[in-house]
Design an enzyme around this catalytic site. Sequence first.
Site, short mmCIF file in Angstrom:
data_model
loop_
_atom_site.label_atom_id
_atom_site.label_comp_id
_atom_site.label_asym_id
_atom_site.label_seq_id
_atom_site.Cartn_x
_atom_site.Cartn_y
_atom_site.Cartn_z
N ASP A 113 0.77 -1.11 0.00
CA ASP A 113 -0.23 0.08 0.09
C ASP A 113 0.89 1.32 0.20
O ASP A 113 1.87 1.18 0.11
CB ASP A 113 -0.90 0.09 1.30
CG ASP A 113 -2.31 0.87 1.05
OD1 ASP A 113 -2.28 1.53 0.22
OD2 ASP A 113 -3.09 0.51 1.93
N ASP B 278 -10.89 2.53 -3.22
CA ASP B 278 -11.38 2.52 -1.85
C ASP B 278 -12.87 2.34 -1.88
O ASP B 278 -13.40 2.26 -0.71
CB ASP B 278 -10.63 3.35 -0.84
CG ASP B 278 -9.50 2.88 -0.26
OD1 ASP B 278 -8.93 1.67 -0.60
OD2 ASP B 278 -8.60 3.63 0.05
C1 DGJ Z 1 -5.86 1.97 1.96
C2 DGJ Z 1 -6.27 0.97 1.25
O1 DGJ Z 1 -6.62 1.22 -0.03
C3 DGJ Z 1 -7.47 0.03 1.99
O2 DGJ Z 1 -7.72 -0.99 1.23
C4 DGJ Z 1 -6.71 -0.45 3.24
O3 DGJ Z 1 -5.51 -1.23 3.07
C5 DGJ Z 1 -6.08 0.73 4.03
N1 DGJ Z 1 -5.25 1.70 3.22
C6 DGJ Z 1 -5.45 0.33 5.29
O4 DGJ Z 1 -4.71 1.34 6.05
#
Ligand code: DGJ
Length: 729
Positions: free
Chosen positions: A476, A546
Site C-alpha cells: 500500500d 477504496d
Molecule cells: C488504504 C487501502 O486502499 C485500503 O484498502 C486499506 O488497505 C487501508 N489503506 C489500510 O490502511
Amino acid sequence: MIFFDEELQQITLTTQHNQLTLGILPSQHLVQLYFGKKIPHGSLHYCLENNKNAPYMADTDSQSGFQLELLPLVYPAFGNPDLRTPAFQFFYQEGQKLSDFCYSKHEIYSGKKNIPGLPSSFASDTEVESIAIYLRDALTKIELIVTISAFENYDVFTQHVCVVNHSESTFTIEKMMSVNLDFLSADFELLTLTGAWGRETQLQREKLHRGTQAIDSKRGASGHGQNPFLALAEPTTTFTKGQVYSLNLVYSGNFIALAEVDMYQQTRVQMGINPFDFSWQVAPQASFYTPEVVLVFAEHGLNEMSQRYHRFYTDCLIKSSYAKRERPILMNNWEATYFNFTREKLVALAEEAQKLGIELFVLDDGWFGQRNSDQTSLGDWYPNEAKLGGSLTALIEAIKSKGLQFGLWVEPEMVSKDSQLFQQHPEWIIAENGRIPQESRHQYVLDLSQREVQEYLIAFMTQLLSENSIDYIKWDMNRNLTDLNSSKLTGIETKELSHRYMLGLYRVLATITQKFPKVLFESCGCGGGRFDPGMLYYTPQIWSSDDTDAMERLAIQAGNSLVYPPVAMGCHISAVPNHQVGRRTSLRTREIVAQQGNFGYELDLIALSSVEKKAIKQQIHDYKQLRKILQLGEQAQLITNDEQNEWAWQKQDDNWVVVSHVYKMVQPNVLAKRLKLTNLAETQLYRLQSTGQLFTGGELMTIGLALPLPNQDYFASRFILEKVKKEER
Ligand code: DGJ
C-alpha cells in the site's frame, strides 16, 4: 517489421495492422510522415508538401520556406526554430539553451532491450523489432537515442529516449519527454481518465481546442486525479468503430500528457516525466533514460484499443508468473474489521471464508507495532503478538490449516511520526532542512532516493517473506509526496528527488519480486492512486479504488479497464449499506460488478445471515466455473440504450461469452430493450444457457439479447452463452 529505405530516406515500422513512417529530411531533421493503419506506399514525403511557407514564422537553416515549426517532428528541440512546446529542454553549463539534433545513424535489431532502472515492456515472442535512431547535436556532441519497438502480433509500438553526454561538461535536463507526436489536424476528441480518491479513472471526453489541454501529476505518484493515459479519437469514435491514437506511460511518478493545437490547427501530443520541479544533471559520459510510452492505434474503436493494451500488458509487461494465471478468490479483512480485530476474529473469519469456498485470506492493516489506528507504527514491522494472540507465524499456520492461502498488508514506503524507526532515523524522511515536515494520515514518506533506505526496505521485506509462509502481499501507499527535499541531496540535485524516489522504489520492487517470484503482489495507492503500467510491471494486480459501492464502481472499472487488463483491477464485494456512500445494492448486483475484475470479498462474513451465506457459497461455486473467462477472457464494453443509466460489458474466450448488464435507476412504464453484443463470429452459433435458445453471432450483434425489465434500482443481469461446436449443429 522495421525497414529503412535509403533512397527515400524513410524508416517504416509496421505491425500486423499498423504503420509508423518517419522521414529524414535533406537537412537531416527527423520527421513523422505517417502514423495509422498499414497502407501500401512508396515515398510519403509528399505528406508534408502543404506544410510550407507560413508567414511570420522563422525559416530553418536560412532556407526560405523551410520552417520546422510547420513540420511533424519526432523529437523537437527548444526554439531552434520550432516555437511549439519542445519535447526536451537542456541547459548547458556555459549558459547555452538551444539544441539542434539531427539524424546521424540508426540500428535495427530483433527483440527489445530493457531500460536501465525502469520498468518496460519485453519481447514475449520473436516478432519484435526495435530501432535505435541516433540524433546528434554537432555543436555539443551530445547524442539522443530514440528507440522505437514494433510488436508485430500486438499492434503496439513503444518508445523511449536516452541522452548520452559526449561533451566535456555536465549539462542539465530541464525537460525530457518520452514521446512527441505531431498530427496535421486537430479534428479529435481528447480522452483522459480523471478522478479523485474514491472516484478514480472516470473517462473524460472533450473536444480539442486551440491552446494546450493537459493532464499531469505533481504528487510523487501517478495519482488518483489523472491517469498517465491520453488518447485522441475521431469525434465519431465509439467502443465499436472509429479511429483512436492512444498513449500510456510506463511510470508511476509525476507525469504530464498534453495536446497542443497550434495556429494552423495541427496537434502536438507529448507524454513523459513532469518537468515540474524536475531537472537532472548529466555528467560527461553519463546517460539518462526516459520512461517508456506504449502507443496503440486502433482503427475500429475503443474496444479494439483496450484489447490491444490488455493483451500487450498481459504478455509483454507484467513480469509476474501470475500474468496469465487464474487468480485466487480472496477475502480481505479491512472493511470487515478495520484496525479492530483479535486472533479469534481473524480465525473465525478465515473459517467462514473457507466454508464458503474462498481461497486466500488477506490480513490488512493493523497487525504490527502498536497499530490500532492510522496514527502510529508504520516502520515498526514487527508483529503485534498481543493483538495476534501469538506470533505471526502461528496465526499464518492457523489460517493455512483451514486450507486457505495467506496474504499480508504492508506499507513499506512510509513511516509514522510515532514509530521507533522515525526516532532512529529522522533523516530518512522526505523533508526540507529547517522546516517542519507535513504529515498526511499521520505519516511521512521515506526517502527512497537514499540507498540506505532502499536497503532497509529490501531487508525487512526479505525477512518477512523468508520467515513466514506468505502467498500474497498487498503493498500500500497512503499519502503523496510533499516537502520535497532530501537530507542527502544538495543544490540543483534536489530537483532530482521525485524521479530518484521512483528509481529507488523500482529497485526495491525489482529486488523483492525477483527474490520471491511465487508471491502474488497486489499494489495499492490508497485505492487507485498509483494504478499505472509501471506498477503493473512488478505487481500483476492493483486495488482499483477504496470505493467498493457497486454503482460507483461501474464508471471506475469501465475507465480503468479501458486501458488495463480487467484481471489487474481489484474488485471486492463489500457490505451494505456501503461504507463509502451508504448505498444498498443487492448481493447479485455486487457479484456481477465485482466479477468484472479480480474478484474478492471485503466484509464481515460472520455477520451475514444464513441466506446470504448460502447465496455467497453459490456465487463462489458459479464463479469457479466461469473464472477463466471472467478473469482472462477478452473484454469488450457494450453500447447500451441509455448511456447515463445502463452499463454493459462482455467477456469471451474460445468456448463462452458472458455478458453483464446493469441498470442504475429503474424507470416506470418503459419497454424492455435489447442489448447488442460485439466482436462475435457472424455465422457461429451460440446457445443461451438459461433458455437453450440458439442465436448466430450475426443475430446477437445486430438484433441483440432481450434485457429483463428491472423491478428495482441497481438491477443487474448476466447472460451466459456457449459457443456451439461445429459437430453439435
Ligand atoms: C488504504 C487501502 O486502499 C485500503 O484498502 C486499506 O488497505 C487501508 N489503506 C489500510 O490502511
